[in-house]
Design an enzyme around this catalytic site. Structure first.
Site, short mmCIF file in Angstrom:
data_model
loop_
_atom_site.label_atom_id
_atom_site.label_comp_id
_atom_site.label_asym_id
_atom_site.label_seq_id
_atom_site.Cartn_x
_atom_site.Cartn_y
_atom_site.Cartn_z
CE LYS A 1 -0.75 0.36 5.04
NZ LYS A 1 -0.24 1.72 5.21
CG ASP A 2 3.55 2.25 2.85
OD1 ASP A 2 2.49 2.88 3.03
OD2 ASP A 2 4.16 1.68 3.77
NE ARG B 1 -7.13 4.12 2.46
CZ ARG B 1 -7.36 3.48 3.61
NH1 ARG B 1 -8.58 3.07 3.92
NH2 ARG B 1 -6.35 3.21 4.43
NE ARG B 2 -6.02 3.78 7.49
CZ ARG B 2 -4.79 3.39 7.78
NH1 ARG B 2 -3.93 4.25 8.34
NH2 ARG B 2 -4.39 2.16 7.53
CE LYS B 3 -9.55 15.90 7.39
NZ LYS B 3 -8.63 17.03 7.10
NE ARG C 1 4.05 10.82 8.08
CZ ARG C 1 5.18 11.31 7.59
NH1 ARG C 1 5.30 12.60 7.36
NH2 ARG C 1 6.19 10.52 7.32
CG ASN D 1 7.41 3.45 14.08
OD1 ASN D 1 6.77 3.42 15.13
ND2 ASN D 1 8.72 3.68 14.08
NE ARG E 1 1.17 6.52 11.78
CZ ARG E 1 0.58 6.78 10.63
NH1 ARG E 1 -0.73 6.68 10.52
NH2 ARG E 1 1.27 7.16 9.58
CB CYS F 1 -0.05 10.11 -0.82
SG CYS F 1 1.22 11.38 -0.91
#
Length: 295
Positions: free
Chosen positions: A80-81, A129-131, A147, A149, A153, A239
């Site tokens: 996905k990255d 996308r999540r927001k 932001r 890893n 988070r 992105c």
């Protein structure tokens, strides 16, 4: 044979590389496999949203440079990255078995569902996308950017007193923190990133490892990866836009879910439907139709 795997340095990235290393050693225990940690620009710049500092290649360029230079033999990334385009010298070799593709909520104050969150709750995510999908479900939420890893988070969840953060279930499961998952989003609620939960196995096109890697490839996960990547490649966005897709194989074809929107989230298009045949052609048609409506 000696193999050097290139990986980002986070606990999750190393765990993913170890997963591929284990699969290769099960195939041939005589292999000598080392994991080389490589820092990327995306790992070093943590004080700005991704959309403001560049594209997805922020997490891959230095590792891909190692592949091209020959200092590593195989790169393991979260698919996905990966940007939609990779250097001409490189290719993907399929993928091993996929992990959980769903997004999830990790709570701070004992909540159990999205509905439990109080009015105007503080929820953090680094993904547009999540927001925007969160705000469709709960328009009252206060969404903050985050932001770092997975472990960073989780620390910020407490330190900055968020009510919840959104993460990929796969990441938490791969580092043994599945018990931190408080709520799994249904695919229809939160369409995941393209190829979420899937690892990218990247090599040079002339790599002698290709026949070896092909023996550990999971066919269904690789098919899903290619179809979901086809959607984002057809959309041709980075992105800076909310975009995601999910393929589920069924007896009658594939169930396809997709989302695409503009940068501000004022226009979001979603697709939910069964595709019975000609998967690639129809996914391209869906992507182009969604793109035309949004742009």
């Amino acid at each position: 044979m000696k193999i050097t795997i290139g990986s980002r340095g986070s606990k999750l990235a190393v765990a993913q590389s170890e997963e591929v290393k284990t699969a290769l050693l099960q195939l041939d225990p005589t292999l000598q496999i080392d994991i080389k940690v490589i820092s990327t620009k995306g790992d070093l710049i943590l004080d700005k949203p991704l959309a403001s500092i560049g594209d997805k290649g922020l997490f891959t360029q230095e590792i891909e440079a190692g592949l091209i230079a020959g200092t590593i033999d195989l790169a393991v990334h979260s698919m996905k990255d990966m940007p939609t385009n990779i250097p001409d010298e490189l290719m993907f070799c399929g993928t091993i078995k996929a992990s959980d593709e769903r997004d999830c909520l990790v709570f701070n104050h004992g909540y159990q569902t999205l509905a439990d969150l109080p009015l105007h709750a503080k929820v953090a995510t680094g993904s547009l996308r999540r927001k925007y999908q969160l705000l469709k479900l709960r328009p009252d939420l206060n969404i903050s950017d985050i932001r770092g890893n997975v472990l960073t988070r989780l620390e910020k969840l407490k330190k900055e007193n968020f009510d919840a953060i959104v993460l990929a279930s796969a990441g938490l499961k791969r580092i043994g923190l599945e018990d931190r998952i408080g709520y799994y989003f249904d695919i229809k609620e939160m369409i995941p990133a393209c190829a979420q939960g899937i690892l990218a196995l990247e090599v040079k096109k002339d790599s002698k490892l290709i026949p070896l890697i092909e023996q550990i490839v999971d066919k269904n996960a690789t098919k899903r990866m290619k179809l979901e990547r086809l959607f984002i490649e057809t959309i041709e966005c980075g992105c800076h836009s909310p975009v995601g897709a999910h393929v589920e194989f069924t007896e009658n074809g594939i169930m396809f879910d997709a989302i695409f929107g503009n940068e501000t989230g004022t226009h979001l298009e979603t697709y939910h439907g069964m595709i019975e045949d000609h998967y690639e052609m129809k996914i391209k048609e869906i992507a182009l139709a969604m793109k035309e409506k949004v742009l």
